[in-house]
Motif scaffolding. Structure first.
Motif, short mmCIF file in Angstrom:
data_model
loop_
_atom_site.label_atom_id
_atom_site.label_comp_id
_atom_site.label_asym_id
_atom_site.label_seq_id
_atom_site.Cartn_x
_atom_site.Cartn_y
_atom_site.Cartn_z
N THR A 100 0.70 -1.26 0.06
CA THR A 100 -0.05 -0.14 -0.09
C THR A 100 0.90 1.20 0.00
O THR A 100 0.26 2.46 -0.43
N PHE A 138 1.91 1.12 -4.13
CA PHE A 138 0.97 1.02 -5.10
C PHE A 138 0.05 2.14 -5.05
O PHE A 138 -0.58 2.79 -5.90
N ALA A 186 -1.34 4.97 -7.67
CA ALA A 186 -2.52 4.56 -8.33
C ALA A 186 -3.51 5.88 -7.95
O ALA A 186 -4.23 6.72 -9.02
N HIS A 198 -14.86 -4.73 -6.77
CA HIS A 198 -14.75 -4.18 -5.88
C HIS A 198 -15.96 -4.41 -4.75
O HIS A 198 -15.91 -4.72 -3.53
N TYR A 211 -5.22 -7.33 -0.19
CA TYR A 211 -4.57 -6.86 -1.42
C TYR A 211 -5.84 -6.77 -2.51
O TYR A 211 -5.74 -5.75 -3.17
N TYR A 252 -7.70 -3.32 -2.02
CA TYR A 252 -7.12 -2.20 -2.19
C TYR A 252 -6.94 -2.11 -3.95
O TYR A 252 -7.10 -1.15 -4.56
N THR A 253 -6.83 -3.25 -4.53
CA THR A 253 -6.57 -3.26 -5.90
C THR A 253 -7.88 -2.93 -6.61
O THR A 253 -8.24 -1.92 -7.40
N THR A 254 -9.10 -3.53 -6.11
CA THR A 254 -10.31 -3.53 -6.71
C THR A 254 -10.82 -2.16 -6.45
O THR A 254 -11.68 -1.67 -7.32
#
Lengths: 100, 352
Positions: free
Chosen positions: B29, B32, B36, B257, B283, B286-288
């Motif tokens: 985090t 990334f 982002a 998400h 993980y 946070y990505t979605t």
């Protein structure tokens, strides 16, 4: 026809209000360490240096007490367990003595 | 981890007791999310500012959809402006902006995430009325346009009032788990309820922030496509393509998400979750979530710049900007667009 339009508008507004009301959003700090389970077996009191509290009303999921040992380990325990209650009582006594 | 304790190794295998440590997640985090969020912030700001400027300078709002689009651009701008705070928060692994800014950024996040969803639903509803109920609605839409300011004011005022709950329940506080912690975090903190309160808000977010807008879009756009297929119109294929694109982008951005949120809701408050699964979930979360945030950069492209008219106005602005640059004291440009080409009403609702 006006009523049709009004109905749609009222519907849209109502749904909008509901949506906004419930804008809970779960933008929680999920990258922090949390207890996920409890140790059931008793820990000897003399290895415990202090304790902290994990609250389910904050970013973690469950309530827990974390005993910090003298060797720097963290142990998750359930505050409802009797031995934990006893230890907490002893620890707060110890703290009082230290502050006196 | 548990090897140092007086008791034996057999504990290690069935009596997990240390908190689930996530230093690797925090390393992720730290890198990334700032990248982002910065990208989304810049892209979202540029795209939505162009939409706002174009609407403000040139395009007269001709339909409710225009009004919604204008408001959505403002919502998106407000939202992406909170992202730098979160980028710093994750880069430093600490909230340094104090309690008030924590409440403000959380509050704006809450307003905008759901307000954006509401506006998407409103747009699909307005297009449905315009196209499927075309004959009935012609005069009525003109009438409601007169009230558009009132409608938007109601939406905004109520959204601000209502997300006051987020404002109240958020704050910056010390992480109580770590001994002698010096760092603050900014998060929800409920004075009552705990798990039940979280579960309630999460469930409600799923229903009202995702399923209801999704249902609206599917219902409205399905009828629109059906009407367009029946219509004899040379531009209908393009209109249908635009609709499919809008729905597809919504699904690609929002579904992952919401699946992760659903999984989180299903396992919330459960004991003995595995630490590895928990980390994988974080993980994924946070990505979605970043993917869902990306949606607000795509809105200007999907809704505004897809329109032929809108693109023309935009090009005009760019041309004027260049003229200002090269001939600072030159003659002023007449910014009026000379003629509005009149397209067939049905397809123009989608991409004009």
């Amino acid at each position: 026809m006006t009523s049709f339009m009004c109905k749609n508008l009222v519907l849209a507004t109502l749904i909008g209000l509901l949506m906004l009301y419930l804008s809970g959003t779960c933008e929680a700090q999920s990258n922090q360490d949390c207890c996920l389970s409890y140790r059931r077996r008793k820990l000897p009191l003399h290895v415990i240096k202090g304790y902290t509290e994990q609250l389910s009303s904050e970013f973690c999921d469950i309530n827990a007490i974390i005993f910090h040992t003298k060797r720097g380990m963290k142990v998750c325990v359930n505050q409802k367990d009797q031995w934990v209650k006893n230890h907490l009582r002893q620890l707060s006594k110890r703290l009082k003595k230290m502050s006196e | 981890m548990s090897g140092e304790e007086p008791n034996t190794t057999d504990i290690m295998y069935y009596d997990y007791e240390a908190p689930c440590a996530k230093p690797d997640v925090r390393n992720f985090t730290k890198i990334f999310l700032p990248i982002a969020y910065s990208l989304i912030c810049v892209l979202g700001l540029v795209g939505n500012l162009f939409v706002v400027i174009t609407f403000a300078l040139y395009k007269k709002s001709e339909s409710m959809t225009d009004v919604y689009l204008f408001n959505m651009a403002i919502v998106d701008i407000l939202f992406v402006l909170t992202l730098p705070f979160w980028a710093v928060n994750y880069a430093m692994d600490e909230w340094i902006f104090g309690d008030f800014l924590c409440k403000i950024t959380k509050g704006i996040y809450a307003i905008n995430f759901n307000c954006g969803m509401l506006l998407l639903a409103c747009i699909s509803l307005d297009r449905y009325i315009a196209i499927v109920q075309a004959t009935k609605s012609f005069k009525l839409r003109a009438k409601t346009l007169a009230y558009s300011k009132v409608i938007c004011l109601v939406v905004w005022v109520s959204s601000v009032l209502i997300s006051s709950s987020t404002f109240i329940f958020s704050g910056s506080y010390r992480n109580s788990i770590v001994l002698n912690e010096t760092k603050d975090i900014c998060d929800h903190r409920y004075s009552f309820g705990g798990t039940i309160m979280k579960l309630l808000l999460l469930g409600i977010q799923l229903v009202f922030g995702f399923f209801i807008p999704l249902l609206f879009m599917i219902f409205c756009y399905a009828f629109i496509v059906k009407t367009l297929v029946q219509a004899q119109n040379s531009k209908r294929n393009k209109a249908i393509r635009v609709i499919v694109l809008i729905v597809a982008v919504f699904l690609v951005c929002q579904v992952p998400h919401n699946i992760v949120a659903f999984v989180a809701a299903a396992s919330m408050g459960k004991l003995n979750k595995s630490c590895m699964e928990e980390k994988q979930r974080v993980y994924a979360k946070y990505t979605t979530e970043a993917l869902a945030f990306l949606h607000c950069c795509l809105n200007p492209v999907l809704y505004a710049f897809v329109g032929v008219k809108f693109r023309n106005y935009f090009l005009k602005i760019m041309k004027n900007l260049c003229c200002v640059r090269y001939k600072l004291y030159g003659k002023t440009y007449n910014s009026r667009i000379s003629s509005d080409t009149y397209h067939s009403r049905q397809t123009s609702e989608i991409y004009d």
